[in-house]
Design a protein around this motif. Sequence first.
Motif, short mmCIF file in Angstrom:
data_model
loop_
_atom_site.label_atom_id
_atom_site.label_comp_id
_atom_site.label_asym_id
_atom_site.label_seq_id
_atom_site.Cartn_x
_atom_site.Cartn_y
_atom_site.Cartn_z
N MET A 1 0.85 -1.17 0.00
CA MET A 1 0.00 0.00 0.00
C MET A 1 0.90 1.25 0.00
SD MET A 1 -3.11 0.96 2.57
CE MET A 1 -4.07 -0.41 2.02
N SER A 2 0.58 2.20 -0.83
CA SER A 2 1.40 3.40 -0.95
C SER A 2 1.10 4.40 0.16
CB SER A 2 1.15 4.06 -2.31
OG SER A 2 -0.12 4.67 -2.32
N ILE A 3 1.99 5.35 0.29
CA ILE A 3 1.81 6.41 1.30
C ILE A 3 0.55 7.20 0.99
CG2 ILE A 3 2.76 8.58 2.15
CD1 ILE A 3 5.53 7.30 1.94
N SER A 4 0.31 7.49 -0.27
CA SER A 4 -0.89 8.26 -0.62
C SER A 4 -2.16 7.46 -0.30
CB SER A 4 -0.87 8.71 -2.08
OG SER A 4 -0.83 7.60 -2.95
N ASP A 5 -2.11 6.14 -0.44
CA ASP A 5 -3.25 5.30 -0.07
C ASP A 5 -3.49 5.37 1.44
OD1 ASP A 5 -3.70 4.47 -2.68
OD2 ASP A 5 -2.56 2.61 -2.44
N ASN A 6 -2.40 5.32 2.21
CA ASN A 6 -2.51 5.41 3.67
C ASN A 6 -3.10 6.75 4.09
OD1 ASN A 6 -1.49 2.86 4.12
ND2 ASN A 6 0.60 3.56 4.45
N VAL A 7 -2.62 7.81 3.46
CA VAL A 7 -3.11 9.15 3.78
C VAL A 7 -4.60 9.25 3.45
CG1 VAL A 7 -2.96 11.59 3.12
CG2 VAL A 7 -0.88 10.29 3.58
N ALA A 8 -4.99 8.72 2.30
CA ALA A 8 -6.41 8.75 1.92
C ALA A 8 -7.26 7.96 2.92
CB ALA A 8 -6.58 8.19 0.51
N GLN A 9 -6.75 6.83 3.36
CA GLN A 9 -7.49 6.03 4.34
C GLN A 9 -7.58 6.75 5.68
OE1 GLN A 9 -5.91 2.07 4.56
NE2 GLN A 9 -6.89 1.44 2.66
N LEU A 10 -6.51 7.41 6.07
CA LEU A 10 -6.55 8.19 7.31
C LEU A 10 -7.57 9.32 7.22
CD1 LEU A 10 -2.78 8.45 8.30
CD2 LEU A 10 -4.61 7.38 9.63
N ARG A 11 -7.58 10.02 6.10
CA ARG A 11 -8.54 11.12 5.93
C ARG A 11 -9.98 10.60 5.96
NH1 ARG A 11 -5.50 15.42 5.34
NH2 ARG A 11 -3.63 15.39 4.08
N ALA A 12 -10.21 9.46 5.37
CA ALA A 12 -11.55 8.87 5.39
C ALA A 12 -11.92 8.48 6.82
CB ALA A 12 -11.62 7.66 4.46
N ALA A 13 -10.96 7.94 7.56
CA ALA A 13 -11.22 7.55 8.95
C ALA A 13 -11.48 8.77 9.83
CB ALA A 13 -10.04 6.75 9.49
N ALA A 14 -10.95 9.92 9.45
CA ALA A 14 -11.10 11.14 10.25
C ALA A 14 -12.49 11.75 10.12
CB ALA A 14 -10.05 12.17 9.84
N ASP A 15 -13.28 11.26 9.20
CA ASP A 15 -14.62 11.80 9.00
C ASP A 15 -15.54 11.32 10.12
OD1 ASP A 15 -17.04 12.80 8.16
OD2 ASP A 15 -17.17 11.56 6.36
N VAL A 16 -15.90 12.23 11.00
CA VAL A 16 -16.75 11.90 12.15
C VAL A 16 -18.14 12.51 11.99
CG1 VAL A 16 -14.85 11.51 13.75
CG2 VAL A 16 -15.78 13.82 13.48
N THR A 17 -18.54 12.75 10.76
CA THR A 17 -19.84 13.35 10.49
C THR A 17 -20.98 12.50 11.05
OG1 THR A 17 -18.96 14.33 8.46
CG2 THR A 17 -21.35 14.23 8.67
N MET A 18 -20.94 11.21 10.81
CA MET A 18 -22.03 10.33 11.27
C MET A 18 -22.09 10.25 12.79
SD MET A 18 -23.77 9.35 8.64
CE MET A 18 -24.59 7.86 9.09
#
Length: 86
Positions: A1-18
């Motif tokens: 998994m690339s660094i950009s993939d990890n960053v994208a996954q982290l950003r998705a995990a940071a979404d606490v809207t729900m």
Amino acid sequence: MSISDNVAQLRAAADVTMPMAAAEQVKNEIFELTRQTAMILGDHPGQADIEGPAQQAQSQVDTLIAMLAALSGAVEGVADSISRGR
């Protein structure tokens, strides 16, 4: 998994809207319950016994919302740091 993939996954995990929306719904439910009991009880002294815990519960939900925002910000900060190569 690339660094950009990890960053994208982290950003998705940071979404606490729900979870934040769910917490706001809990606050609304507490308010509605307190309002309904006030309508039923009127000036009955027992209403104060209800309002105290209701206010405490709403305060706890506010704390939860603040903690979710802090957690989201921390995850975003780590994602930013990783994307900058740190």
